[in-house]
Design an enzyme around this catalytic site. Structure first.
Site, PDB file in Angstrom:
ATOM      1  N   SER A   1       4.830   1.983   0.980  1.00  0.00           N
ATOM      2  CA  SER A   1       4.339   2.470   2.267  1.00  0.00           C
ATOM      3  C   SER A   1       5.390   3.374   2.918  1.00  0.00           C
ATOM      4  O   SER A   1       5.795   4.363   2.317  1.00  0.00           O
ATOM      5  CB  SER A   1       3.963   1.282   3.159  1.00  0.00           C
TER       6      SER A   1
ATOM      7  N   ASP B   1      -6.574   1.185  -1.735  1.00  0.00           N
ATOM      8  CA  ASP B   1      -5.748   1.476  -0.562  1.00  0.00           C
ATOM      9  C   ASP B   1      -6.516   2.419   0.364  1.00  0.00           C
ATOM     10  O   ASP B   1      -6.832   3.546  -0.012  1.00  0.00           O
ATOM     11  CB  ASP B   1      -4.428   2.114  -0.998  1.00  0.00           C
TER      12      ASP B   1
ATOM     13  N   ARG C   1      -1.071  -4.656  16.687  1.00  0.00           N
ATOM     14  CA  ARG C   1      -0.950  -5.282  15.361  1.00  0.00           C
ATOM     15  C   ARG C   1      -2.327  -5.581  14.776  1.00  0.00           C
ATOM     16  O   ARG C   1      -2.545  -5.438  13.575  1.00  0.00           O
ATOM     17  CB  ARG C   1      -0.115  -6.560  15.469  1.00  0.00           C
TER      18      ARG C   1
ATOM     19  N   HIS D   1      -4.246  -1.790   1.429  1.00  0.00           N
ATOM     20  CA  HIS D   1      -2.909  -1.190   1.451  1.00  0.00           C
ATOM     21  C   HIS D   1      -1.808  -2.206   1.162  1.00  0.00           C
ATOM     22  O   HIS D   1      -0.836  -1.898   0.469  1.00  0.00           O
ATOM     23  CB  HIS D   1      -2.671  -0.532   2.805  1.00  0.00           C
ATOM     24  N   ASP D   2      -1.945  -3.409   1.695  1.00  0.00           N
ATOM     25  CA  ASP D   2      -0.888  -4.414   1.539  1.00  0.00           C
ATOM     26  C   ASP D   2      -0.786  -4.996   0.134  1.00  0.00           C
ATOM     27  O   ASP D   2      -0.026  -5.947  -0.092  1.00  0.00           O
ATOM     28  CB  ASP D   2      -1.073  -5.544   2.555  1.00  0.00           C
TER      29      ASP D   2
END
EC number: 2.3.1.31
Length: 368
Positions: free
Chosen positions: A147, A313, A219, A346-347
């Protein structure tokens, strides 16, 4: 595995891309393993938005190990019996490197806050290079980062060609796209809209104790882009919180409860101003800035580039990393591209290590 945490302090100015300076400044970093006599077994780890220098291992009192513990350690893909691994905390972050909450002058009780200069990925990398120079390290075996960490890896390759044998950017981009800039803007404005943010003049101890709803909301926005819709479906479905009535206006689905909990916990360990400044650095990222074109920027890279992306992603899409491969092919660069089949989101670079750790291991062995 031997783990050490150190702080390097510098009195010479750090000249930033904006034209401003930081003076003095410091960078906190963690090391794993042993540096060999030739100082040629070094791997640099670069972290993402809310990451830190604590990438692996556990200290007494830790609730969980470092964020890439499954990748770094004795006998792991980044084998600390062979390599000396350095993981730094970027300038602007809140874990010990110079940041918006640092004293504006040595010994002063006044903090930078919004007087802190805007920092860029280029500035973060420049600070890391100064650290490495101070340690007498003249060459790296590899740089590995996911990232925003991948942005740093790419920036290193362009700004310091020939310094590193292998550049391994994971789940990243070469140029932050409008979609991500918009996400980042939404998070920044959520923080700024909270009256308790006080235009950056909050008491950090009170924030850690009581939280900050604006940062919690930011968040939550982030989570919507770090985890894919399929992952949300698998983890939560449409289950309702058992203690909540379905027809209560603020009754919660399990997924809502999850977002609330993680959002509420975040301000207890991450600083709102650091979050804003790092989001800005991500939005500003463009590997071609300062060059005639993207091809010109990528032509600077003399090291082996190994790109790892994830098919699912939805923050930094795999097409963006395929673009890097195409640019590298155009300029005759050395580049491998690996696309991991995953629908996690993405993670993936943090949670699905088993899908790509062997690739990193093979790269370091020289088998790729």
């Amino acid at each position: 595995m031997k783990i050490e945490t150190k702080i390097a302090k510098f009195t010479k100015p750090l000249y930033l891309e904006s034209g401003r300076i930081l003076e003095p400044w410091q960078i906190i970093y963690e090391t794993y393993g042993e540096l060999n006599e030739k100082k040629d077994n070094v791997i640099l780890i670069t972290h993402a938005l809310s990451g830190s220098h604590h990438a692996a291992g556990m200290y007494e009192g830790d609730r969980k190990p470092g964020w890439w513990d499954g990748l770094i350690g004795d006998g792991k893909a980044i084998d600390t019996t062979k390599y000396f691994v350095i993981s730094t905390n970027v300038i602007g972050s809140c874990f010990g490197s110079t940041s918006p909450m640092s004293p504006i002058h040595p010994g002063s009780s006044e903090r930078y806050r919004l007087k802190f200069p805007v920092v860029t990925i280029k500035d973060m990398v420049k600070a890391q290079k100064i650290l490495l120079d101070s340690l007498g390290i003249r060459h790296l075996k590899a740089i590995v980062g996911g990232s925003m960490g991948g942005m740093q890896a790419l920036r290193f390759a362009v700004d310091f060609p020939g310094f590193c044998e292998n550049i391994i950017p994971i789940a990243t981009t070469y140029q932050t796209k409008p979609y991500v800039i918009a996400i980042n803007k939404s998070m920044i404005e959520a923080i700024r809209a909270d009256s308790e943010f006080k235009n950056g003049n909050y008491d950090p101890d009170i924030i850690k104790q009581n939280g900050l709803k604006g940062l919690a909301a930011a968040r939550m926005i982030g989570y919507l882009n770090y985890i894919s819709p399929k992952t949300f479906e698998r983890k939560f479905g449409r289950e309702y919180v058992k203690t909540d009535g379905m027809f209560e206006l603020f009754g919660r689905f399990q997924v809502e409860s999850y977002l609330e909990y993680n959002g509420a916990m975040f301000p207890k360990w991450f600083d709102p101003l650091s979050y804003i400044y790092i989001l800005k650095a991500i939005s500003l990222f463009d590997i071609s800035r300062g060059f005639v074109s993207l091809e010109d920027a990528f032509s600077q890279i003399k090291d082996k580039l190994h790109l790892i992306s994830f098919s699912g992603d939805t923050l930094f899409f795999p097409e963006e990393m395929r673009d890097i491969k195409n640019y590298m092919d155009k300029v005759g660069g050395k580049c491998n591209y690996f696309e991991i089949n995953s629908d996690y989101g993405h993670d993936s670079f943090l949670v699905e290590l088993e899908k790509f750790d062997f690739i990193i291991s093979d790269i370091l062995k020289g088998e790729v």
